[in-house]
Enzyme design. Sequence first.
Site, PDB file in Angstrom:
ATOM      1  N   ASP A  50     -17.433  25.752 -24.035  1.00  0.00           N
ATOM      2  CA  ASP A  50     -17.514  24.478 -23.326  1.00  0.00           C
ATOM      3  C   ASP A  50     -16.133  23.839 -23.310  1.00  0.00           C
ATOM      4  O   ASP A  50     -15.565  23.547 -24.364  1.00  0.00           O
ATOM      5  CB  ASP A  50     -18.482  23.535 -24.058  1.00  0.00           C
ATOM      6  CG  ASP A  50     -18.546  22.185 -23.360  1.00  0.00           C
ATOM      7  OD1 ASP A  50     -19.305  22.066 -22.382  1.00  0.00           O
ATOM      8  OD2 ASP A  50     -17.802  21.256 -23.765  1.00  0.00           O
ATOM      9  N   TYR A  55      -9.638  18.001 -21.527  1.00  0.00           N
ATOM     10  CA  TYR A  55      -9.292  18.418 -22.895  1.00  0.00           C
ATOM     11  C   TYR A  55      -7.869  19.000 -22.982  1.00  0.00           C
ATOM     12  O   TYR A  55      -7.348  19.161 -24.089  1.00  0.00           O
ATOM     13  CB  TYR A  55     -10.298  19.441 -23.446  1.00  0.00           C
ATOM     14  CG  TYR A  55     -11.727  18.939 -23.524  1.00  0.00           C
ATOM     15  CD1 TYR A  55     -12.027  17.576 -23.418  1.00  0.00           C
ATOM     16  CD2 TYR A  55     -12.788  19.811 -23.706  1.00  0.00           C
ATOM     17  CE1 TYR A  55     -13.326  17.114 -23.474  1.00  0.00           C
ATOM     18  CE2 TYR A  55     -14.102  19.347 -23.773  1.00  0.00           C
ATOM     19  CZ  TYR A  55     -14.358  17.998 -23.653  1.00  0.00           C
ATOM     20  OH  TYR A  55     -15.655  17.547 -23.708  1.00  0.00           O
ATOM     21  N   LYS A  83     -15.689  20.724 -16.741  1.00  0.00           N
ATOM     22  CA  LYS A  83     -16.173  19.410 -16.287  1.00  0.00           C
ATOM     23  C   LYS A  83     -15.164  18.723 -15.373  1.00  0.00           C
ATOM     24  O   LYS A  83     -13.945  18.856 -15.564  1.00  0.00           O
ATOM     25  CB  LYS A  83     -16.444  18.505 -17.504  1.00  0.00           C
ATOM     26  CG  LYS A  83     -17.223  19.188 -18.617  1.00  0.00           C
ATOM     27  CD  LYS A  83     -17.627  18.262 -19.731  1.00  0.00           C
ATOM     28  CE  LYS A  83     -18.152  19.049 -20.914  1.00  0.00           C
ATOM     29  NZ  LYS A  83     -17.129  19.450 -21.889  1.00  0.00           N
ATOM     30  N   HIS A 116     -18.274  14.862 -15.818  1.00  0.00           N
ATOM     31  CA  HIS A 116     -17.987  14.577 -17.228  1.00  0.00           C
ATOM     32  C   HIS A 116     -18.571  13.223 -17.662  1.00  0.00           C
ATOM     33  O   HIS A 116     -19.179  13.108 -18.719  1.00  0.00           O
ATOM     34  CB  HIS A 116     -16.471  14.631 -17.453  1.00  0.00           C
ATOM     35  CG  HIS A 116     -16.079  14.919 -18.863  1.00  0.00           C
ATOM     36  ND1 HIS A 116     -14.930  15.592 -19.195  1.00  0.00           N
ATOM     37  CD2 HIS A 116     -16.666  14.625 -20.044  1.00  0.00           C
ATOM     38  CE1 HIS A 116     -14.846  15.693 -20.509  1.00  0.00           C
ATOM     39  NE2 HIS A 116     -15.889  15.111 -21.043  1.00  0.00           N
TER      40      HIS A 116
END
Length: 317
Positions: A50, A55, A83, A116
């Site tokens: 994931d 990120y 996402k 997200h």
Amino acid sequence: MAQATLTPHGEKVETFRLLSGHLMPAVGLGTWKSESPENPLAMLSFRHVDTAAQYGVQKEVGTGIKEAIHAGIDRKTLFVTSKLWCTELSPERVRPALLNTLGELQLDYLDLYLIHWPFRLRDGASRPPKAGDVLDFDMEGVWKEMEKLVKENLVRDIGICNFTMKKLNKLLSFAEIKPSVCQMEMHPGWRNDKMLEACKKNGIHVTAYSPLGSQDQGRDLIHDPMVERVAMKLNKSPGQVLVRWAIQRGTSTIPKSNHHERIRENIHVFDWEIPERDFQALCTISDQKRVLDGEELFVNKTDGPFRSTADVWDHED
Ligand code: NDP
Ligand code: 1BO
């Protein structure tokens, strides 16, 4: 409920079947604040990762996937989620954002692409947001673009994160392709039963994020007395009990760790179960509270549009 299958190496793994018919491995590797997201060892054991554009680790995750494939893993047996970040939540930005993600991951399709958070942010928005940083979100226009990505085989499934029942009902009122997955914070310290039920009612699979209570300012469930008691009784680690609890609730889950031994520990949850009595005891932990309440990202107490976390969560908590 999870279905058990055997890997070519004879290891038992559990999967969930999504609305689309595709299978999702019950446990994936989280990569938020990950220091070793390129770890192919993790990819080999989890088969499910994931990640998210936000990120900042997609290139490293891509390297890990590439190495795992080089080591003989078939891409089709991997499940890769990413996402769409809040700054890209306008219809014309969806496709370029996905193409950028695919480029960073060195993939030609994603297994799952998620919204997200259901809030659009201005490029360069501050934390907490200044006046004008939180913009109107055209949910229908964005979802139509997500649906096009499925039709073009660029993503196999689409879904949502951090939705409320109100927002889910709005999405379902126009969705031609229903979300296969809803990713939400869930652990014994924030069960969020209402949202889990709403998703189940609509056949939407739930992935529990922050299953260990998250990090930094998170909730220390690893040292919760109830979790420790069950772990001791079953001769498992607290981390394993928390991951197994999520699976027995019918959710997939995505623990994150920077440590090899914990990564290995967190995936060894398929050949044992938490007895019903202990499972129920874990469902009674008090002080139910979100860790990720969205305050820093979306709340502006004087200029709105969200003046409190209650506003962010549509006053449903
Ligand atoms: P987790 O609940 O997975 O907890 C991670 C923390 O637990 C880290 O501090 C880690 O430390 C520690 N840890 C991991 N395994 C063990 C273990 N076996 N024993 C003791 N401690 C352990 O937190 P996250 O918030 O990272 O959530 C997991 C994933 O969910 C994220 O990485 C991300 O992929 C996803 N997510 C999605 C969100 C969304 O909005 N859709 C929001 C938040 C998360 P260490 O690394 O040092 O081992
Ligand atoms: C800011 C991103 C939260 C973790 O998904």
